[in-house]
Scaffold this active site. Structure first.
Site, PDB file in Angstrom:
ATOM      1  N   GLY A   1       1.140   1.213   2.023  1.00 18.70           N
ATOM      2  CA  GLY A   1       1.315   2.409   2.857  1.00 18.70           C
ATOM      3  C   GLY A   1       2.732   2.949   2.824  1.00 18.70           C
ATOM      4  O   GLY A   1       3.214   3.494   3.820  1.00 18.70           O
ATOM      5  N   GLY A   2       3.423   2.808   1.682  1.00 18.60           N
ATOM      6  CA  GLY A   2       4.787   3.337   1.571  1.00 18.60           C
ATOM      7  C   GLY A   2       5.680   2.703   2.632  1.00 18.60           C
ATOM      8  O   GLY A   2       5.589   1.494   2.895  1.00 18.60           O
TER       9      GLY A   2
ATOM     10  N   ARG B   1       8.426  -4.919 -10.823  1.00 14.77           N
ATOM     11  CA  ARG B   1       8.532  -3.522 -10.451  1.00 14.77           C
ATOM     12  C   ARG B   1       8.631  -2.659 -11.710  1.00 14.77           C
ATOM     13  O   ARG B   1       9.276  -3.048 -12.690  1.00 14.77           O
ATOM     14  CB  ARG B   1       9.795  -3.369  -9.614  1.00 14.77           C
ATOM     15  CG  ARG B   1      10.099  -1.981  -9.112  1.00 14.77           C
ATOM     16  CD  ARG B   1       9.215  -1.601  -7.990  1.00 14.77           C
ATOM     17  NE  ARG B   1       9.672  -0.397  -7.306  1.00 14.77           N
ATOM     18  CZ  ARG B   1       8.846   0.402  -6.649  1.00 14.77           C
ATOM     19  NH1 ARG B   1       7.556   0.157  -6.593  1.00 14.77           N
ATOM     20  NH2 ARG B   1       9.313   1.455  -6.017  1.00 14.77           N
TER      21      ARG B   1
ATOM     22  N   THR C   1      -1.226   1.567  -3.322  1.00 17.38           N
ATOM     23  CA  THR C   1      -0.652   0.209  -3.254  1.00 17.38           C
ATOM     24  C   THR C   1      -1.693  -0.745  -2.697  1.00 17.38           C
ATOM     25  O   THR C   1      -2.598  -0.333  -1.983  1.00 17.38           O
ATOM     26  CB  THR C   1       0.597   0.206  -2.347  1.00 17.38           C
ATOM     27  OG1 THR C   1       1.506   1.173  -2.843  1.00 17.38           O
ATOM     28  CG2 THR C   1       1.283  -1.144  -2.325  1.00 17.38           C
TER      29      THR C   1
ATOM     30  N   SER D   1      11.834  -0.021  -3.507  1.00 18.31           N
ATOM     31  CA  SER D   1      10.449  -0.100  -3.033  1.00 18.31           C
ATOM     32  C   SER D   1      10.408  -0.483  -1.559  1.00 18.31           C
ATOM     33  O   SER D   1      11.271  -1.207  -1.076  1.00 18.31           O
ATOM     34  CB  SER D   1       9.707  -1.165  -3.843  1.00 18.31           C
ATOM     35  OG  SER D   1       8.415  -1.355  -3.322  1.00 18.31           O
ATOM     36  N   SER D   2       9.399   0.016  -0.871  1.00 21.58           N
ATOM     37  CA  SER D   2       9.156  -0.431   0.513  1.00 21.58           C
ATOM     38  C   SER D   2       8.329  -1.707   0.550  1.00 21.58           C
ATOM     39  O   SER D   2       8.173  -2.323   1.606  1.00 21.58           O
ATOM     40  CB  SER D   2       8.404   0.651   1.296  1.00 21.58           C
ATOM     41  OG  SER D   2       9.183   1.806   1.395  1.00 21.58           O
TER      42      SER D   2
ATOM     43  N   ASN E   1       2.017   3.595  -6.905  1.00 22.37           N
ATOM     44  CA  ASN E   1       2.696   4.497  -5.975  1.00 22.37           C
ATOM     45  C   ASN E   1       1.704   5.320  -5.160  1.00 22.37           C
ATOM     46  O   ASN E   1       1.027   4.765  -4.332  1.00 22.37           O
ATOM     47  CB  ASN E   1       3.748   5.366  -6.644  1.00 22.37           C
ATOM     48  CG  ASN E   1       4.681   5.979  -5.597  1.00 22.37           C
ATOM     49  OD1 ASN E   1       4.754   5.469  -4.481  1.00 22.37           O
ATOM     50  ND2 ASN E   1       5.368   7.050  -5.931  1.00 22.37           N
TER      51      ASN E   1
HETATM   52  O1  DON Z   1       7.078   0.784  -3.789  1.00 18.01           O
HETATM   53  C1  DON Z   1       6.917   1.626  -2.902  1.00 18.01           C
HETATM   54  O2  DON Z   1       7.624   1.682  -1.904  1.00 18.01           O
HETATM   55  C2  DON Z   1       5.787   2.628  -3.015  1.00 18.01           C
HETATM   56  N1  DON Z   1       5.483   2.816  -4.403  1.00 18.01           N
HETATM   57  C3  DON Z   1       4.616   2.130  -2.238  1.00 18.01           C
HETATM   58  C4  DON Z   1       3.505   3.133  -2.175  1.00 18.01           C
HETATM   59  C5  DON Z   1       2.424   2.763  -1.240  1.00 18.01           C
HETATM   60  O3  DON Z   1       2.482   1.773  -0.551  1.00 18.01           O
HETATM   61  C6  DON Z   1       1.253   3.677  -1.170  1.00 18.01           C
HETATM   62  N2  DON Z   1       0.206   3.052  -0.446  1.00 18.01           N
HETATM   63  N3  DON Z   1      -0.722   2.699  -0.053  1.00 18.01           N
END
Ligand code: DON
Length: 588
Positions: free
Chosen positions: A493-494, A131, A401, A472-473, A421
């Site tokens: 996808g966050g 990370r 992501t 992080s998610s 991100n």
């Molecule tokens: O680590 C995280 O939670 C975010 N940086 C994830 C971002 C994300 O999944 C965007 N997506 N497609």
């Protein structure tokens, strides 16, 4: 349970037969299983161009000796080619990761970082955290000026950039597990960046959706826009020679090529010129961490996932809440099931906001949060007829992501999620290095109660501190029975990563769906704050009315995240890639 489906495990009473269900071909059909659960296995697609066989389902491939699912078909083929050359699942994962981050430049890259879960063929599971990390000059008021929160600074430009972990992480995985040399693993990505490739559907969409930000960033505009400033479109060829040169140096010299010396200096200068605080010392000090994976169980399956600062524990918590209910009997689109799922998600996300952060800096009560007893206590708190009223609502953008899943012929498995991100990260390329830098600082709680770009809030546990990793998610996961990987999954996808991966697992484990059908099934998402039950597609009016009567505020979910799965069933390996992000699968 009769029929010819796959993973059907419909009630907790069915626990003792879980393994049998997995091992016996065509053991059951859930009420919701669709026709592809009965898909003819002979139609397996081997996506290597030389021996490709058409597959009836886009993004699904089946074989016996190895399978890769990734967010771009070409990247999955590249991973499979590593298996063909004698590599193992980690070789495939590394080559796929480098390649997908070129093909989907908006999604990930060597300017970002991620998590990787590795199941060794012998059964040991390891968790690698690479990370991004806050620079040494970071502090809790980094985005506060005269009492005002400047959230935009945590999202775009130099101040959004955290110390990248990608190359250090992939190198740590390679050193511990890989069979093939670094230059072989990186060669396909280098060739794509150097010689060019046609823009795919997903990248074209991201270029179109980020036009004004790309126009404001000349180094990115030079790649993704034409001379008139119009977006390059699907099928147009793009090249990234500067990035190819940087990758080539990494291939020759290893991680030091980017963490020390001229590239590190150039990255630091570029970030500071753009208002950031990244130093060469931050880069030199970056260390990936091997962590103890979290281990839980669900209906007799062993579940391994990433510990904090990942959100693997949130899914374990939600599964614990759901574990005593017969979900398949409720029905996948029934109001009772959707309500229960939304309530369970709210518990998980509320605990995420309250407790989760970098375990080096905050004590996350992970054992308690992921204990079955805690899950049952939360289940008892859920009312079947009502939810709490929402206060606020935010959007769930797609973004930067990617997730990939691999199982090789020996039973070694990798679940890897990596990120810069949001789409195109900080919109900042570091000087002439070609490196597109992350905006991972926005994953910290930049101030209590202030939502980040995914509408997520957090508190002290996830506040900014020098050297700290933002929560992080992302949450790669490996489901096993009898020590063998059965489902390897994760997503992008966050916060949707958590709910999308969760529902894909439920689709496979509870509803007996084929992985491709589990991925394709419409999803819901409820992240507690902002309080809204978001649904993919329209619910039927009666279900919507029922959920509204229980107190849920229903909203449409424009994008439900993207999940990549490889599953083992009856001697077959099935790779399934989410078509929401035009993913691809390859198997042999
Ligand atoms: O680590 C995280 O939670 C975010 N940086 C994830 C971002 C994300 O999944 C965007 N997506 N497609």
């Amino acid at each position: 349970m009769t029929g010819s489906g796959g993973w059907c495990l419909r009630t907790s009473r069915a626990l003792p037969i879980a393994l049998a269900v997995l091992l016996v071909a065509g053991a059951c059909t859930a009420p919701n299983a669709t026709k592809s659960s009965r898909r003819d296995k002979r139609s397996a697609s081997v996506a290597l161009e030389s021996e490709a066989v058409a597959t009836p389902t886009p993004g699904r491939a089946e074989g016996r000796r190895g399978a890769v699912a990734a967010e771009h078909p070409r990247a999955a083929e590249i991973g499979l080619a590593m298996l063909e050359q004698g590599g193992n699942a980690v070789d495939a994962a590394i080559a796929t990761a480098y390649a997908v981050c070129i093909l989907n430049t908006s999604s990930c890259g060597i300017g970002g970082g991620g998590f990787m879960l590795v199941n060794e063929a012998g059964g040991t599971v390891s968790a690698l955290d690479y990370r991004e990390t806050a620079p040494a000059l970071a502090h809790r008021d980094l985005y506060r000026r005269n009492g005002e929160i400047l959230a935009e600074l945590s999202r775009r430009g130099g101040r959004a950039v955290a110390v990248p972990g990608e190359v250090a992480g992939l190198e740590a995985a390679r050193e511990r597990y890989a069979r093939l040399p670094r230059d072989v693993l990186m060669a396909p990505a280098i060739a794509l960046a150097r010689d060019g490739f046609p823009i795919g559907v997903h990248l074209a969409k991201e270029i179109g959706q980020n036009l004004s930000a790309l126009r404001a960033a000349p180094a990115l505009a030079a790649i993704f826009l034409d001379d008139a400033g119009n977006p390059r479109v699907a099928g147009d060829t793009i090249r990234m020679p500067a990035l190819a040169a940087t990758l080539e140096r990494i291939a020759n010299e290893g991680a030091d090529a980017i963490y020390r010396g001229s590239i590190a200096i150039e990255l630091g200068v570029a970030v500071r010129d753009a208002g950031g605080i990244l130093s060469t010392a931050d880069l030199a000090n970056y260390q990936p961490r091997w962590r103890q994976p979290l281990r839980g169980s669900y209906r007799g399956f062993e579940i391994f996932t990433m510990p904090p600062p990942s959100s693997g524990g949130v899914v374990l918590e939600i599964l614990n809440v759901l574990s005593r209910d017969d979900l398949a009997a409720l029905g996948a689109r029934s109001p009772a099931y959707l309500h229960l799922l939304a309530e369970a998600m709210q518990h998980g996300f509320a605990d995420r906001a309250r407790w989760y952060g970098d375990p080096q800096f905050t004590s996350v009560p992970i054992d308690r949060l992921t204990s079955p007893a805690y899950g049952q206590m939360l289940r008892e708190r859920i009312r079947d007829d009502a939810t709490s009223p929402p206060e606020r609502y935010g959007s769930n953008p797609d973004g930067g992501t990617t997730h990939l899943s691999v199982i090789d012929g020996d039973g070694m498995a990798v679940a890897c999620t990596t990120t810069i991100n949001t789409a195109f990260g900080a919109m900042l390329i570091g000087g002439n290095t070609g490196v597109l830098l992350n905006n991972e600082m926005d994953d910290f709680a930049i101030a209590p109660g202030v939502p980040n770009s995914f509408g997520l809030i957090g508190g002290e546990a996830n506040s900014i501190a020098p050297g700290k990793r933002p929560l992080s998610s992302m949450m790669p996961v490996i489901v096993r029975t009898d020590g063998h990987p059965r489902v390897v999954a994760g997503g992008s996808g966050g916060p949707l990563i958590i709910s999308a991966t969760l529902q894909t697992l439920l689709g496979i484990l509870d509803f007996g769906l084929d992985p491709a059908d589990a991925i394709a099934a419409p999803r819901i998402h409820d992240q507690w704050a902002p309080p809204a039950l978001t649904t993919e597609g329209d619910l039927d009016p009666a279900t919507a009315a029922d959920l509204t009567a229980r107190g849920h505020t229903l909203r449409r979910l424009p994008f439900a995240g993207a999940v990549q799965v490889v599953a083992a069933r009856d001697g077959s390996l099935i790779a399934a890639a989410d078509q929401r992000k035009s993913g691809g699968a390859a198997a042999r």
